[in-house]
Write an enzyme that holds these catalytic residues in place. Structure first.
Site, PDB file in Angstrom:
ATOM      1  N   HIS A 161     -30.325  -9.490   9.305  1.00  0.00           N
ATOM      2  CA  HIS A 161     -30.194  -8.779  10.586  1.00  0.00           C
ATOM      3  C   HIS A 161     -31.527  -8.490  11.246  1.00  0.00           C
ATOM      4  O   HIS A 161     -31.587  -7.744  12.219  1.00  0.00           O
ATOM      5  CB  HIS A 161     -29.422  -7.482  10.362  1.00  0.00           C
ATOM      6  CG  HIS A 161     -27.957  -7.706  10.095  1.00  0.00           C
ATOM      7  ND1 HIS A 161     -27.115  -8.331  10.991  1.00  0.00           N
ATOM      8  CD2 HIS A 161     -27.196  -7.425   9.018  1.00  0.00           C
ATOM      9  CE1 HIS A 161     -25.898  -8.393  10.476  1.00  0.00           C
ATOM     10  NE2 HIS A 161     -25.912  -7.857   9.282  1.00  0.00           N
ATOM     11  N   ARG A 195     -33.524 -10.505   1.481  1.00  0.00           N
ATOM     12  CA  ARG A 195     -32.135 -10.791   1.836  1.00  0.00           C
ATOM     13  C   ARG A 195     -32.094 -12.057   2.686  1.00  0.00           C
ATOM     14  O   ARG A 195     -32.729 -12.113   3.745  1.00  0.00           O
ATOM     15  CB  ARG A 195     -31.482  -9.646   2.592  1.00  0.00           C
ATOM     16  CG  ARG A 195     -30.018  -9.988   2.949  1.00  0.00           C
ATOM     17  CD  ARG A 195     -29.176  -8.794   3.239  1.00  0.00           C
ATOM     18  NE  ARG A 195     -29.449  -8.195   4.541  1.00  0.00           N
ATOM     19  CZ  ARG A 195     -28.643  -7.279   5.092  1.00  0.00           C
ATOM     20  NH1 ARG A 195     -27.547  -6.873   4.445  1.00  0.00           N
ATOM     21  NH2 ARG A 195     -28.942  -6.741   6.278  1.00  0.00           N
ATOM     22  N   ASP A 242     -39.559 -20.340  -3.758  1.00  0.00           N
ATOM     23  CA  ASP A 242     -40.849 -21.048  -3.717  1.00  0.00           C
ATOM     24  C   ASP A 242     -41.898 -20.250  -2.953  1.00  0.00           C
ATOM     25  O   ASP A 242     -43.088 -20.370  -3.228  1.00  0.00           O
ATOM     26  CB  ASP A 242     -40.694 -22.438  -3.076  1.00  0.00           C
ATOM     27  CG  ASP A 242     -40.081 -23.462  -4.035  1.00  0.00           C
ATOM     28  OD1 ASP A 242     -39.846 -24.604  -3.605  1.00  0.00           O
ATOM     29  OD2 ASP A 242     -39.819 -23.104  -5.210  1.00  0.00           O
ATOM     30  N   GLU A 253     -18.800  -6.805   0.642  1.00  0.00           N
ATOM     31  CA  GLU A 253     -18.773  -5.983   1.862  1.00  0.00           C
ATOM     32  C   GLU A 253     -17.600  -6.304   2.775  1.00  0.00           C
ATOM     33  O   GLU A 253     -17.684  -6.181   3.997  1.00  0.00           O
ATOM     34  CB  GLU A 253     -20.088  -6.117   2.620  1.00  0.00           C
ATOM     35  CG  GLU A 253     -20.588  -7.523   2.795  1.00  0.00           C
ATOM     36  CD  GLU A 253     -22.003  -7.556   3.355  1.00  0.00           C
ATOM     37  OE1 GLU A 253     -22.484  -6.515   3.846  1.00  0.00           O
ATOM     38  OE2 GLU A 253     -22.634  -8.610   3.329  1.00  0.00           O
ATOM     39  N   ASP A 259     -20.430  -3.353   6.973  1.00  0.00           N
ATOM     40  CA  ASP A 259     -19.494  -4.485   7.051  1.00  0.00           C
ATOM     41  C   ASP A 259     -18.161  -4.152   6.397  1.00  0.00           C
ATOM     42  O   ASP A 259     -17.093  -4.509   6.907  1.00  0.00           O
ATOM     43  CB  ASP A 259     -20.111  -5.722   6.390  1.00  0.00           C
ATOM     44  CG  ASP A 259     -21.147  -6.396   7.289  1.00  0.00           C
ATOM     45  OD1 ASP A 259     -22.301  -6.528   6.861  1.00  0.00           O
ATOM     46  OD2 ASP A 259     -20.786  -6.754   8.419  1.00  0.00           O
TER      47      ASP A 259
HETATM   48  O1  LIG Z   1     -22.897  -3.821   5.517  1.00  0.00           O
HETATM   49  C1  LIG Z   1     -23.925  -3.139   5.404  1.00  0.00           C
HETATM   50  O2  LIG Z   1     -23.986  -1.913   5.623  1.00  0.00           O
HETATM   51  C2  LIG Z   1     -25.159  -3.823   4.956  1.00  0.00           C
HETATM   52  O3  LIG Z   1     -25.085  -4.899   4.401  1.00  0.00           O
HETATM   53  C3  LIG Z   1     -26.456  -3.208   5.347  1.00  0.00           C
HETATM   54  C4  LIG Z   1     -26.721  -3.569   6.794  1.00  0.00           C
HETATM   55  O4  LIG Z   1     -26.673  -4.979   6.931  1.00  0.00           O
HETATM   56  C5  LIG Z   1     -28.090  -3.090   7.230  1.00  0.00           C
HETATM   57  O5  LIG Z   1     -28.678  -4.058   8.062  1.00  0.00           O
HETATM   58  C6  LIG Z   1     -27.986  -1.809   7.991  1.00  0.00           C
HETATM   59  O6  LIG Z   1     -27.212  -2.032   9.130  1.00  0.00           O
END
Ligand SMILES: O=C(O)C(=O)C[C@H](O)[C@@H](O)CO
Length: 255
Positions: free
Chosen positions: A48, A73, A87, A152, A178
């Site tokens: 993100h 991530r 790598d 998630e 999520d």
């Molecule tokens: O679903 C979530 O909460 C995460 O995986 C963390 C978010 O992706 C993080 O970017 C905060 O919004």
């Protein structure tokens, strides 16, 4: 000379409670600054935040002198992306939206060299081996890779026990934003129904012998997650820390 010991992975196996933060500016200097704050780990967010392999590499370099462990991530569970990030010198990878044990097994294989895995061999010219300095990297790297998977959504929660039992998965991170959205609560992870699913998921992860992880962006949420037994626990996002502090300062002096 062997691959560096992954102290974060060791700490997870020891049952340590590790406090982390999201790093979402996608800038090396910001990662370096966050590396002075005292967190145990820092997520370099390739999902993100506007990161690419070069910016991820630059943030890994910026954190090399910090005791804060970088967790990279990737935007999706992809063998090629894992190969490039490893790598580049990452030792701990966080993979979003994992929904099955089969997917988990494929991700484990992507982190390991043949014959156990499918990671491409090319690190001798890469940062992972300090450009050929670590002569025994290929023979010793697998054991130092820490794989953290994100569950998630409802599909992932349904498959959580099978995912957590996959050998080579070191931890399972519950993504509250999520998950709550997929459950129909549109990002409201504080909804009692969501909290109940998260609490149960934490117990199931621990029961499988793996480390539970999560992110909270308020002290109330983070305290609740700590009480649920979160082990690798992110307690903020750097972008939010800046915006909250900046807005509060402006409001205080413009009042
Ligand atoms: O679903 C979530 O909460 C995460 O995986 C963390 C978010 O992706 C993080 O970017 C905060 O919004």
């Amino acid at each position: 000379m062997s691959a560096s010991v992954n102290t974060f992975k060791q700490a997870l196996k020891n049952g340590d409670h590790l406090i982390g933060c999201w790093s979402s500016f996608a800038e090396a200097v910001t990662a370096e600054i966050m590396g002075t704050a005292g967190f145990d780990w820092l997520v370099i967010d390739g999902e993100h935040a506007p990161n690419d392999i070069r910016s991820i590499r630059d943030q890994l370099i910026a954190l090399a002198a910090s005791p804060t462990h970088p967790v990279v991530r990737i935007p999706v569970g992809d063998t090629a992306l894992i190969k490039m990030v490893l790598d580049a010198g990452a030792q701990t990878i966080l993979v979003p939206i994992v929904e099955s044990a089969e997917q988990a097994r494929d991700l484990v294989r992507a982190c390991h060299y043949p014959p156990q895995g499918v990671r491409g061999v090319g690190a001798m010219a890469s940062r992972a081996t300090q450009y050929g300095t670590v002569q025994d990297y290929i023979q010793t790297a697998d054991d130092q890779i820490c794989l953290l998977l994100q569950v998630e959504n409802r599909a992932g929660i349904a498959a959580l026990d099978a995912i957590a039992q996959v050998e080579g998965v070191d931890g399972v991170f519950i993504g509250p934003s999520d998950l709550s959205t997929d459950m129909g609560f549109q990002g409201n992870s504080a909804a009692p129904e969501v909290q109940a699913v998260i609490a149960d998921a934490m117990k199931r992860i621990v029961a499988a012998g793996k480390a539970p992880g999560i992110l909270g962006v308020t002290d109330e949420a983070s305290q609740a997650y700590k009480d649920m037994g979160a082990q690798f626990q992110a307690v903020g996002i750097d972008v939010m820390l800046l915006t909250q502090a900046a807005r509060a300062l402006a409001a205080r002096w413009k009042a």
